[in-house]
Design a protein around this motif. Structure first.
Motif, short mmCIF file in Angstrom:
data_model
loop_
_atom_site.label_atom_id
_atom_site.label_comp_id
_atom_site.label_asym_id
_atom_site.label_seq_id
_atom_site.Cartn_x
_atom_site.Cartn_y
_atom_site.Cartn_z
N UNK A 1 -39.67 15.90 -32.88
CA UNK A 1 -39.04 14.96 -33.82
C UNK A 1 -38.72 13.65 -33.13
N UNK A 2 -38.17 13.73 -31.93
CA UNK A 2 -37.81 12.54 -31.16
C UNK A 2 -39.04 11.70 -30.81
N UNK A 3 -40.10 12.37 -30.38
CA UNK A 3 -41.30 11.66 -29.94
C UNK A 3 -42.04 11.03 -31.11
N UNK A 4 -42.11 11.74 -32.24
CA UNK A 4 -42.76 11.17 -33.41
C UNK A 4 -42.06 9.89 -33.87
N UNK A 5 -40.73 9.90 -33.84
CA UNK A 5 -39.99 8.70 -34.21
C UNK A 5 -40.30 7.57 -33.24
N UNK A 6 -40.34 7.88 -31.96
CA UNK A 6 -40.58 6.84 -30.96
C UNK A 6 -41.97 6.24 -31.08
N UNK A 7 -42.95 7.08 -31.42
CA UNK A 7 -44.34 6.64 -31.51
C UNK A 7 -44.71 6.10 -32.89
N UNK A 8 -43.77 6.17 -33.84
CA UNK A 8 -44.04 5.65 -35.17
C UNK A 8 -44.90 6.55 -36.03
N UNK A 9 -44.92 7.86 -35.72
CA UNK A 9 -45.66 8.82 -36.54
C UNK A 9 -44.68 9.53 -37.47
N UNK A 10 -45.14 9.87 -38.66
CA UNK A 10 -44.32 10.62 -39.61
C UNK A 10 -44.46 12.10 -39.34
N UNK A 11 -43.33 12.80 -39.21
CA UNK A 11 -43.33 14.24 -39.00
C UNK A 11 -42.90 14.93 -40.29
N UNK A 12 -43.70 15.88 -40.75
CA UNK A 12 -43.42 16.61 -41.99
C UNK A 12 -43.31 18.09 -41.67
N UNK A 13 -42.25 18.73 -42.12
CA UNK A 13 -42.08 20.17 -41.93
C UNK A 13 -42.59 20.91 -43.16
#
Length: 234
Positions: free
Chosen positions: A93-105
């Motif tokens: 979750x932290x890395x996706x935010x930093x890289x600008x990717x959307x994370x979906x559960x």
């Protein structure tokens, strides 16, 4: 005994690791990621494969793996394990935010066919996310396999034979274990469509008894033992 000890150790690490707000907690989280969630093996082989030009599949990615797929152009990460109190989830979750990717559960079960309503929800998700995308589970074998098969059937309208190829031993999937119930669902659809042609989405929308499929499917003891006790798949 070993399973009970491992669970207790995991619970202790979760308490000590907390929300990874201090350097010490982040160090503990790294240990949890590597050894309790088995990321040490995923550093050797992530099980990363293209499903189509717009979709990838993999095992649980580390921050470094996420940086790699971001360079490949991935915009959305679909977490088929679902939200959970696990260091791998927090780092993801932290890395996706930093890289600008959307994370979906979007959790799927590896030992039960998805209910028809879950299939419909997955199709709606696939219609709304930004591509290219990556879907993953823990090992990249079972939930990533059925997720990829559903993607091909629902989103790309690909043939059943191509979709079934996403549940294959080359990805680590063992069809004679309890996870073979996922193959069984696709085979049931194939049998019904052979007698009366019907698109997969329409077959699913008509309703099927996922729990009855699970009861009907006969798993092999040896393969199930390998998956559950040796590979320790979720």
């Amino acid at each position: 005994m070993l399973k009970r000890y491992t669970r207790a150790a995991g619970d202790r690490f979760k308490r000590w690791r907390g929300t990874m707000t201090t350097p010490w907690q982040r160090l503990l989280a790294r240990f949890e990621l590597l050894f309790l969630d088995h990321a040490v093996f995923r550093h050797i082989k992530l099980n990363l494969h293209p499903v189509s030009p717009q979709m990838w599949r993999s095992a649980q990615p580390s921050p470094g793996h996420l940086a790699k797929v971001a360079r490949l152009g991935v915009r959305t990460v679909i977490n088929l394990r679902g939200e959970r109190d696990c260091a791998s989830y927090l780092f993801e979750r932290e890395t996706c935010r930093r890289l600008g990717m959307t994370m979906v559960n979007f959790p799927l079960n590896s030992r039960e066919p998805p209910e028809p309503e879950r299939v419909a929800a997955f199709e709606r998700l696939l219609e709304t996310i930004e591509y290219p995308a990556l879907m993953h589970c823990k090992s990249g074998a079972d939930r990533a396999g059925i997720g990829s098969a559903l993607y091909l059937l629902l989103h790309e309208g690909r043939p059943l034979a191509e979709a079934k190829g996403q549940l294959h031993w080359k990805f680590g999937h063992l069809r004679h274990s309890r996870t073979g119930v996922l193959d069984y669902m696709l085979e049931r659809y194939g049998a019904d469509a052979a007698s009366q042609p019907i698109a997969f989405r329409d077959w699913a929308a008509a309703g099927y008894d996922a729990q009855a499929m699970r009861r009907e499917f006969q798993a092999g003891r040896l393969s199930s033992g390998i998956v559950d006790r040796i590979l320790r798949r979720e």
